[in-house]
Design a protein around this motif. Structure first.
Motif, PDB file in Angstrom:
ATOM      1  N   LEU A 285      21.655 -12.739 -10.083  1.00 24.17           N
ATOM      2  CA  LEU A 285      21.318 -11.884 -10.847  1.00 24.17           C
ATOM      3  C   LEU A 285      20.398 -11.032 -10.261  1.00 24.17           C
ATOM      4  CD1 LEU A 285      18.410 -12.783 -12.291  1.00 24.17           C
ATOM      5  CD2 LEU A 285      20.010 -14.065 -13.535  1.00 24.17           C
ATOM      6  N   CYS A 286      20.150  -9.864 -10.874  1.00 22.24           N
ATOM      7  CA  CYS A 286      18.927  -8.801 -10.652  1.00 22.24           C
ATOM      8  C   CYS A 286      17.764  -8.888 -11.462  1.00 22.24           C
ATOM      9  CB  CYS A 286      19.741  -7.445 -10.456  1.00 22.24           C
ATOM     10  SG  CYS A 286      20.958  -7.289  -8.997  1.00 22.24           S
ATOM     11  N   THR A 287      16.546  -8.296 -10.707  1.00 22.42           N
ATOM     12  CA  THR A 287      15.521  -8.195 -11.630  1.00 22.42           C
ATOM     13  C   THR A 287      14.916  -6.847 -11.415  1.00 22.42           C
ATOM     14  OG1 THR A 287      13.366  -9.242 -12.318  1.00 22.42           O
ATOM     15  CG2 THR A 287      13.988  -8.954 -10.025  1.00 22.42           C
ATOM     16  N   THR A 288      14.365  -6.372 -12.487  1.00 23.30           N
ATOM     17  CA  THR A 288      13.909  -5.147 -12.321  1.00 23.30           C
ATOM     18  C   THR A 288      12.832  -4.750 -11.569  1.00 23.30           C
ATOM     19  OG1 THR A 288      14.275  -4.528 -14.668  1.00 23.30           O
ATOM     20  CG2 THR A 288      12.672  -2.989 -14.116  1.00 23.30           C
ATOM     21  N   ARG A 289      12.780  -3.861 -10.460  1.00 20.36           N
ATOM     22  CA  ARG A 289      11.783  -3.710  -9.404  1.00 20.36           C
ATOM     23  C   ARG A 289      11.052  -2.361 -10.264  1.00 20.36           C
ATOM     24  NH1 ARG A 289      12.015  -1.800  -3.310  1.00 20.36           N
ATOM     25  NH2 ARG A 289       9.863  -0.957  -3.033  1.00 20.36           N
ATOM     26  N   ASN A 290      11.765  -1.447 -10.868  1.00 25.49           N
ATOM     27  CA  ASN A 290      10.911  -0.223 -11.245  1.00 25.49           C
ATOM     28  C   ASN A 290      11.717   0.212 -12.438  1.00 25.49           C
ATOM     29  OD1 ASN A 290       9.997   0.453  -8.101  1.00 25.49           O
ATOM     30  ND2 ASN A 290       8.197   0.196  -9.467  1.00 25.49           N
TER      31      ASN A 290
ATOM     32  N   THR B 186       0.760  -1.263  -0.176  1.00 20.18           N
ATOM     33  CA  THR B 186       0.034   0.133   0.096  1.00 20.18           C
ATOM     34  C   THR B 186       0.942   1.353   0.008  1.00 20.18           C
ATOM     35  OG1 THR B 186      -0.403   0.086   2.458  1.00 20.18           O
ATOM     36  CG2 THR B 186      -2.004  -1.264   1.335  1.00 20.18           C
ATOM     37  N   LEU B 187       2.121   1.232   0.278  1.00 22.03           N
ATOM     38  CA  LEU B 187       2.900   2.396   0.470  1.00 22.03           C
ATOM     39  C   LEU B 187       3.699   2.456  -0.729  1.00 22.03           C
ATOM     40  CD1 LEU B 187       4.349   1.631   4.040  1.00 22.03           C
ATOM     41  CD2 LEU B 187       2.767   3.425   3.449  1.00 22.03           C
ATOM     42  N   SER B 188       3.611   1.689  -1.763  1.00 22.74           N
ATOM     43  CA  SER B 188       4.192   1.706  -3.024  1.00 22.74           C
ATOM     44  C   SER B 188       3.527   2.721  -3.848  1.00 22.74           C
ATOM     45  CB  SER B 188       4.126   0.510  -3.799  1.00 22.74           C
ATOM     46  OG  SER B 188       4.647   0.540  -5.232  1.00 22.74           O
ATOM     47  N   PRO B 189       4.530   3.867  -4.417  1.00 24.18           N
ATOM     48  CA  PRO B 189       3.793   4.868  -5.243  1.00 24.18           C
ATOM     49  C   PRO B 189       3.216   4.302  -6.628  1.00 24.18           C
ATOM     50  CG  PRO B 189       6.052   5.475  -4.734  1.00 24.18           C
ATOM     51  CD  PRO B 189       5.795   3.845  -4.014  1.00 24.18           C
ATOM     52  N   GLU B 190       3.474   2.940  -6.945  1.00 29.88           N
ATOM     53  CA  GLU B 190       2.871   2.429  -8.069  1.00 29.88           C
ATOM     54  C   GLU B 190       1.572   1.793  -7.844  1.00 29.88           C
ATOM     55  OE1 GLU B 190       6.411   1.747  -7.444  1.00 29.88           O
ATOM     56  OE2 GLU B 190       6.261   3.706  -8.729  1.00 29.88           O
TER      57      GLU B 190
END
Length: 303
Positions: A210-215, A126-130
């Protein structure tokens, strides 16, 4: 998506709260001062992460707004009946996050059309701007607008050179998290720039493979002049900023990389890299892009 009329109403409420609490041009943004002016009480001594259902019985609340996923990992609660805001004790070590959560909960209280809901439970979702749930999106917009003191943030951006060191300086000045500062910086920028936020992926042994895209955010000038970048969702070791991450580089403003756009064009870019242990931030802009600085930056620390 918040409509323009609602945004104007939130802008007005935020402005009146900042002005009435005498918080404009006070840095870092005095969130406790805003809290006192709003007439809400704060309790930040509760371990909301491990909260028990019996806690809600003490609130004598039979109906409240919460996530379908349950009561896990709650960071903040707004109880309208008692005019009380609860902030998880763990946020004491993360002042930027705490300030945002506190203002998010104040938003639930001062946006009067939300009065139909008497209890809000907020976690990372709920605190995510998206998030596009109406009341939560409104509270997030209010929190960001108030924390960065409306047009004060853009005025400060104009004084600084384009880059990561400016973001860190702004984060320290306003008392925000790196994540929220970076997002606001890019979305309000008059420069062509983009922000890739990466989260590590663990392999079967618990190592970061590895890394994945969060935003992924773009400034309006970037989207208008260049379009979007043709980037994968997951990133492996061939990417220079992943090597920065793997070699535990914390802060770098010297990266160079060639990236493809969705139109098939190649764009020579500079990138700045920052890793705060939770996420890695890759700030991307075309080579030669700059903002004429009027203020020198003296960073206190990178924590």
């Amino acid at each position: 998506m918040i409509d323009d009329f609602t945004k104007k109403e939130i802008d007005k409420i935020s402005y009146e709260l900042l002005k009435g609490s005498k918080s404009f041009d006070v840095f870092p943004t005095p969130v406790d001062q805003i809290m006192n002016y709003s007439n809400f009480v704060i309790d930040n001594n509760i371990d909301l992460i491990n909260i028990e259902h019996s806690f809600f019985e003490t609130l004598k609340e039979k109906s409240f707004k919460t996530l379908q996923s349950g009561l896990s990992k709650i960071k903040g609660i707004f109880d309208r009946r008692e005019k009380t805001i609860y902030i998880d004790v763990s946020l004491e070590s993360n002042i930027g996050k705490k300030n945002f959560v506190q203002l998010h909960e104040i938003g639930h209280g001062v946006l009067n059309w939300q009065n139909e809901t008497t209890l809000f439970l907020d976690n990372d979702e709920t605190l995510s701007p998206e998030l596009e749930e109406q009341f939560e999106e409104e509270a997030n917009y209010f929190a960001s607008l108030t924390l960065f003191q409306q047009d004060r943030f853009e005025a400060e951006v104009e004084k600084l050179k384009l880059g990561l060191s400016s973001v860190i300086a702004l984060r320290q000045k306003f008392g925000a998290s790196v994540h929220s500062t970076f997002r606001n910086y890019v979305l309000s920028s008059k420069n062509r720039c983009a922000l890739l936020i990466l989260t590590p992926i663990k392999d079967s042994k618990g190592n970061s493979a590895l890394c994945t895209t969060r935003n992924l955010f773009y400034s309006n000038p970037f989207k208008n002049d260049i379009g979007e970048l043709d980037l994968p969702v997951d990133f492996g070791f061939k990417w220079s900023f992943i090597r920065d991450y793997k070699f535990k580089k914390r802060f770098s403003e010297t990266g160079e990389i060639s990236l493809n756009t969705v139109y098939g064009e190649t764009l020579d870019c500079s990138y700045h890299f920052f890793n705060n242990t939770y996420n890695s931030f890759v700030f991307i802009f075309p080579k030669g892009e700059k903002n004429k600085a009027r203020t020198k930056i003296h960073l206190k620390n990178l924590s």
